[in-house]
Enzyme design. Sequence first.
Site, PDB file in Angstrom:
ATOM      1  N   PRO A  32      -5.379 -58.094  42.759  1.00  0.00           N
ATOM      2  CA  PRO A  32      -5.543 -58.891  41.541  1.00  0.00           C
ATOM      3  C   PRO A  32      -5.886 -57.982  40.359  1.00  0.00           C
ATOM      4  CG  PRO A  32      -6.811 -59.818  43.367  1.00  0.00           C
ATOM      5  CD  PRO A  32      -6.325 -58.476  43.821  1.00  0.00           C
ATOM      6  N   ALA A  33      -5.265 -58.253  39.209  1.00  0.00           N
ATOM      7  CA  ALA A  33      -5.480 -57.377  38.054  1.00  0.00           C
ATOM      8  C   ALA A  33      -6.924 -57.430  37.551  1.00  0.00           C
ATOM      9  CB  ALA A  33      -4.519 -57.757  36.930  1.00  0.00           C
ATOM     10  N   LEU A  34      -7.552 -58.573  37.675  1.00  0.00           N
ATOM     11  CA  LEU A  34      -8.932 -58.686  37.170  1.00  0.00           C
ATOM     12  C   LEU A  34      -9.921 -58.529  38.322  1.00  0.00           C
ATOM     13  CD1 LEU A  34     -10.993 -59.285  34.952  1.00  0.00           C
ATOM     14  CD2 LEU A  34     -10.591 -61.708  35.312  1.00  0.00           C
ATOM     15  N   GLY A  35     -10.785 -57.551  38.210  1.00  0.00           N
ATOM     16  CA  GLY A  35     -11.797 -57.320  39.231  1.00  0.00           C
ATOM     17  C   GLY A  35     -13.190 -57.341  38.620  1.00  0.00           C
ATOM     18  N   GLY A  37     -16.531 -55.393  38.029  1.00  0.00           N
ATOM     19  CA  GLY A  37     -17.155 -54.074  38.058  1.00  0.00           C
ATOM     20  C   GLY A  37     -18.598 -54.187  38.532  1.00  0.00           C
ATOM     21  N   ASP A  62     -14.981 -54.131  42.588  1.00  0.00           N
ATOM     22  CA  ASP A  62     -14.921 -52.668  42.492  1.00  0.00           C
ATOM     23  C   ASP A  62     -16.320 -52.084  42.744  1.00  0.00           C
ATOM     24  OD1 ASP A  62     -13.245 -50.242  41.476  1.00  0.00           O
ATOM     25  OD2 ASP A  62     -15.230 -50.064  40.540  1.00  0.00           O
ATOM     26  N   TYR A  67     -23.170 -45.989  43.078  1.00  0.00           N
ATOM     27  CA  TYR A  67     -23.816 -47.066  42.315  1.00  0.00           C
ATOM     28  C   TYR A  67     -25.118 -47.523  42.979  1.00  0.00           C
ATOM     29  CZ  TYR A  67     -19.149 -47.395  40.115  1.00  0.00           C
ATOM     30  OH  TYR A  67     -17.963 -47.124  39.491  1.00  0.00           O
ATOM     31  N   LYS A  96     -15.565 -45.851  46.363  1.00  0.00           N
ATOM     32  CA  LYS A  96     -15.240 -44.481  45.926  1.00  0.00           C
ATOM     33  C   LYS A  96     -16.094 -43.440  46.647  1.00  0.00           C
ATOM     34  CE  LYS A  96     -14.540 -46.613  41.425  1.00  0.00           C
ATOM     35  NZ  LYS A  96     -15.645 -47.591  41.351  1.00  0.00           N
ATOM     36  N   HIS A 129     -13.912 -40.278  43.479  1.00  0.00           N
ATOM     37  CA  HIS A 129     -14.558 -40.779  42.251  1.00  0.00           C
ATOM     38  C   HIS A 129     -14.334 -39.867  41.042  1.00  0.00           C
ATOM     39  CE1 HIS A 129     -18.115 -43.590  41.140  1.00  0.00           C
ATOM     40  NE2 HIS A 129     -17.411 -43.315  40.072  1.00  0.00           N
TER      41      HIS A 129
END
Length: 336
Positions: A32-35, A37, A62, A67, A96, A129
């Site tokens: 899907p294009a929208l994820g 963050g 994502d 993180y 990542k 990353h």
Amino acid sequence: MTEGPGPSIGNQHATTDFSMKSLTFRNQDVMPALGLGTWKSAPGEVGAAVREAIRIGYRHIDCAAIYGNEAEIGAALRAVFDEGEVRREDLWITSKLWNNAHKRQDVEPALRQTLADLQLEYLDLYLIHWPIALKPDADFPESGEDFLSWDEAPLTDTWAAMEACVSKGLARHVGVSNFSRSNLDRLSEGASITPEVNQIELHPLLQQNDFVAECRENGIHITAYSPLGSRDRPQRLVRDDDPVLLENPVIGRIAEKHGAPPAQVLIAWAIGRGTAVIPKSVNPKRLRENFAALQLGLDPSDLDAIAGLDKHFRFVDGAVWTMEGSPYSLTDLWDD
Ligand code: A2P
């Protein structure tokens, strides 16, 4: 760059379906294009944000080991699966590899740790990353001593280990983040899988049109990070005269014209140019607002006005990797 074996490779080409707002990989897997963050999403907040996002309809999350919040995301995912809200195969999960695990033997253990934290058996996408290597005991460099040079930790070795993770079924797709044209070439020497995604900073102040087009021609999908200007970025990345993207007057005028918040204009712009985009929020109202950007179409005059905003300005400039004594320079990173 050649195509090679593995479940992600077929004789189909990578494509972008602008109308469906998704990106299709060579084996026909669909991202899907929208994820959502999750950089800067604090422990204590990120789990609820992920759950709320999935309730709203987000199907792409994502993540990254650095993180520091993957265990909480994993608990949220486990709850969502257990309660039957969605199935694992309904979600696209990216993570990542951190800079301190670039040595060939360190890649798979790092991925396995991420999988354990996220409580998953596989990732949809695993990215290197940064094209920068650190010694295993350094999360961030305190001095030049903490780095490994490209001679000591060649990108081709790291990539070979990433490819092995695909063969083992631990990641369905592999790619990179923060890679310039030269670094893509450096990594691809002898590669059997072309990197499938390059996740880079992109927004109207940093449009990188030529590079985006070139990646697409080479079958590399692009994901845009910091699409809203990353206002909550760490203090070390903030300079006094930095622009505030969400308060840009051109974006503001377009937003007003459509009766939409500025964030939606930025997200719609990213999706409209065929990239994936991963706006971060931990706030339910803003999560909803950002998701609704899928319904916003920009006019040609809006796109012309946004085209005029490009300043090649980076919020995440990579300067931390070029401290005194580091083997890396800004030219090594960005080619410019
Ligand atoms: P919050 O998490 O409190 O919503 P980026 O994705 O470029 O890194 O930007 C993330 C920053 O933008 C965070 O500070 C986030 O705050 C904020 N943000 C996310 N969505 C919106 C929105 N729709 N309107 C205003 N700010 C937003």
